[in-house]
Design a protein around this motif. Structure first.
Motif, PDB file in Angstrom:
ATOM      1  N   MET A  22       0.945  -1.255  -0.006  1.00  0.00           N
ATOM      2  CA  MET A  22       0.061  -0.225  -0.039  1.00  0.00           C
ATOM      3  C   MET A  22       0.928   1.029   0.076  1.00  0.00           C
ATOM      4  N   ARG A  23       0.504   2.134  -0.881  1.00  0.00           N
ATOM      5  CA  ARG A  23       1.229   3.349  -0.857  1.00  0.00           C
ATOM      6  C   ARG A  23       0.597   4.652  -0.427  1.00  0.00           C
ATOM      7  N   VAL A  24       1.233   5.268   0.590  1.00  0.00           N
ATOM      8  CA  VAL A  24       0.760   6.373   0.995  1.00  0.00           C
ATOM      9  C   VAL A  24       1.458   7.781   0.619  1.00  0.00           C
ATOM     10  N   LEU A  25       0.729   9.054   0.557  1.00  0.00           N
ATOM     11  CA  LEU A  25       1.407  10.361   0.362  1.00  0.00           C
ATOM     12  C   LEU A  25       1.027  10.958   1.550  1.00  0.00           C
ATOM     13  N   ILE A  26       2.305  11.320   2.072  1.00  0.00           N
ATOM     14  CA  ILE A  26       1.853  12.415   3.111  1.00  0.00           C
ATOM     15  C   ILE A  26       2.299  13.674   2.828  1.00  0.00           C
ATOM     16  N   VAL A  27       1.116  14.719   3.354  1.00  0.00           N
ATOM     17  CA  VAL A  27       1.432  16.015   2.901  1.00  0.00           C
ATOM     18  C   VAL A  27       1.500  16.791   4.079  1.00  0.00           C
ATOM     19  N   GLU A  28       2.697  17.407   4.311  1.00  0.00           N
ATOM     20  CA  GLU A  28       3.008  17.972   5.656  1.00  0.00           C
ATOM     21  C   GLU A  28       4.319  18.720   5.619  1.00  0.00           C
ATOM     22  N   ASP A  29       3.980  20.324   5.917  1.00  0.00           N
ATOM     23  CA  ASP A  29       5.247  21.026   5.764  1.00  0.00           C
ATOM     24  C   ASP A  29       6.296  20.941   6.783  1.00  0.00           C
ATOM     25  N   GLU A  30       5.980  20.409   8.206  1.00  0.00           N
ATOM     26  CA  GLU A  30       6.941  20.284   8.912  1.00  0.00           C
ATOM     27  C   GLU A  30       7.517  18.788   8.723  1.00  0.00           C
ATOM     28  N   LYS A  31       9.088  19.211   8.362  1.00  0.00           N
ATOM     29  CA  LYS A  31       9.741  18.004   7.764  1.00  0.00           C
ATOM     30  C   LYS A  31       9.787  17.049   8.813  1.00  0.00           C
ATOM     31  N   LYS A  32      10.055  17.465  10.063  1.00  0.00           N
ATOM     32  CA  LYS A  32      10.425  16.483  11.139  1.00  0.00           C
ATOM     33  C   LYS A  32       9.102  15.424  11.145  1.00  0.00           C
ATOM     34  N   VAL A  33       7.822  16.133  11.294  1.00  0.00           N
ATOM     35  CA  VAL A  33       6.673  15.241  11.278  1.00  0.00           C
ATOM     36  C   VAL A  33       6.548  14.495  10.128  1.00  0.00           C
ATOM     37  N   ALA A  34       6.774  14.929   8.999  1.00  0.00           N
ATOM     38  CA  ALA A  34       6.631  14.240   7.713  1.00  0.00           C
ATOM     39  C   ALA A  34       7.722  12.916   7.637  1.00  0.00           C
ATOM     40  N   SER A  35       8.918  13.426   8.208  1.00  0.00           N
ATOM     41  CA  SER A  35       9.791  11.967   8.111  1.00  0.00           C
ATOM     42  C   SER A  35       9.679  11.390   9.255  1.00  0.00           C
ATOM     43  N   PHE A  36       9.041  11.498  10.429  1.00  0.00           N
ATOM     44  CA  PHE A  36       8.426  10.714  11.636  1.00  0.00           C
ATOM     45  C   PHE A  36       7.382   9.862  11.181  1.00  0.00           C
ATOM     46  N   ILE A  37       6.399  10.477  10.293  1.00  0.00           N
ATOM     47  CA  ILE A  37       5.487   9.616   9.541  1.00  0.00           C
ATOM     48  C   ILE A  37       5.943   8.561   8.683  1.00  0.00           C
ATOM     49  N   LYS A  38       6.964   9.107   7.674  1.00  0.00           N
ATOM     50  CA  LYS A  38       7.143   8.330   6.760  1.00  0.00           C
ATOM     51  C   LYS A  38       7.866   6.950   7.039  1.00  0.00           C
ATOM     52  N   LYS A  39       8.889   7.205   8.147  1.00  0.00           N
ATOM     53  CA  LYS A  39       9.652   6.213   8.655  1.00  0.00           C
ATOM     54  C   LYS A  39       8.803   5.188   9.334  1.00  0.00           C
ATOM     55  N   GLY A  40       7.784   5.611  10.152  1.00  0.00           N
ATOM     56  CA  GLY A  40       7.130   4.583  10.983  1.00  0.00           C
ATOM     57  C   GLY A  40       6.110   3.869   9.887  1.00  0.00           C
ATOM     58  N   LEU A  41       5.691   4.633   8.604  1.00  0.00           N
ATOM     59  CA  LEU A  41       4.887   3.717   7.685  1.00  0.00           C
ATOM     60  C   LEU A  41       5.980   2.838   7.137  1.00  0.00           C
ATOM     61  N   GLN A  42       7.136   3.084   6.763  1.00  0.00           N
ATOM     62  CA  GLN A  42       8.026   2.303   5.929  1.00  0.00           C
ATOM     63  C   GLN A  42       8.420   1.158   6.957  1.00  0.00           C
ATOM     64  N   GLN A  43       8.485   1.298   8.099  1.00  0.00           N
ATOM     65  CA  GLN A  43       8.850   0.190   9.231  1.00  0.00           C
ATOM     66  C   GLN A  43       7.580  -0.886   9.111  1.00  0.00           C
TER      67      GLN A  43
END
Ligand code: CA
Length: 224
Positions: free
Chosen positions: A1-22
């Motif tokens: 499943m592929r998710v698009l994260i739209v978030e201008d706070e890069k730290k939050v975006a990368s926190f979500i992205k890493k969590g999803l990838q894990q």
């Protein structure tokens, strides 16, 4: 499943992205509203996580534009704590769910799973014949025996299970299992299918993963 994260706070975006990838999702992040619309329309996502306070274009405008072009695409809105008006406006504009920041990743993950199974009959279990996957516990079993899968094998099997009895092309697989930065290595899908076959089908009389000539692959227990 592929998710698009739209978030201008890069730290939050990368926190979500890493969590999803894990958890085996493919995830892309964009940081402003204009990019968000373009990317969401151009690629085939299974879900969008959308922050409302964004530069270039507001989250609500992004939501309306995505809704007009992809009415069925699940959108989970993120709003700042206390912004109740935002939440209501988000739901009015067609969001499927919302989450108030700050949030625990476990809750985001549970909401995503709930949205992805909406519109289907299933609970948290995906199944074909004696093969089953529990998307909450992430357990995979065949004939009652637990099967250990690597992240991408799990993601690939989930995609096949969600399309059970339907042939899927290698392009579809790449677009739902790998992220936007993935450099297409021509045989990567075949390699992962082979390793999945070794774990799912090897030793069983009836194979579930089928090669569909000229198309791609199909997970099914029906005779072809
Ligand atoms: Ca923001």
């Amino acid at each position: 499943m592929r998710v698009l994260i739209v978030e201008d706070e890069k730290k939050v975006a990368s926190f979500i992205k890493k969590g999803l990838q894990q958890e085996g999702y493919a995830a892309d992040a964009v940081h402003d509203g204009a990019d968000a619309v373009q990317t969401a329309v151009l690629f085939d996502y299974d879900l969008i996580i959308l922050d409302l306070m964004l530069p270039a274009k507001s989250g609500l405008d992004v939501l309306r534009e995505i809704r007009s072009k992809k009415p069925k695409l699940p959108v989970l809105v993120l709003t700042a704590k206390g912004a109740v008006d935002d939440k209501v406006a988000g739901l009015d504009a067609g969001a499927d769910d919302y989450l108030i920041k700050p949030f625990a990743f476990a809750e985001l993950s549970a909401r995503i799973r709930a949205l992805l199974r909406r519109g289907t009959q299933e609970n948290t279990r995906l199944r074909v014949a004696d093969l089953e996957m529990d998307t909450a516990s992430r357990e995979v079993r065949r004939a009652g025996q637990t099967i250990d899968l690597k992240l991408k094998e799990y993601a690939l099997l989930e995609f096949l299970l969600r399309n059970v009895h339907r042939p899927v092309t290698r392009t579809m697989i790449v677009e739902h299992v790998w992220d936007i930065h993935f450099d297409s290595v021509s045989n990567v899908v075949d390699v992962h299918i082979n390793s999945l076959r070794n774990k799912i089908d090897k030793g069983f009389q009836r194979p579930l993963i089928h090669t569909v000539r000229g198309v791609g692959y199909m997970l099914s227990d029906r005779p072809s």
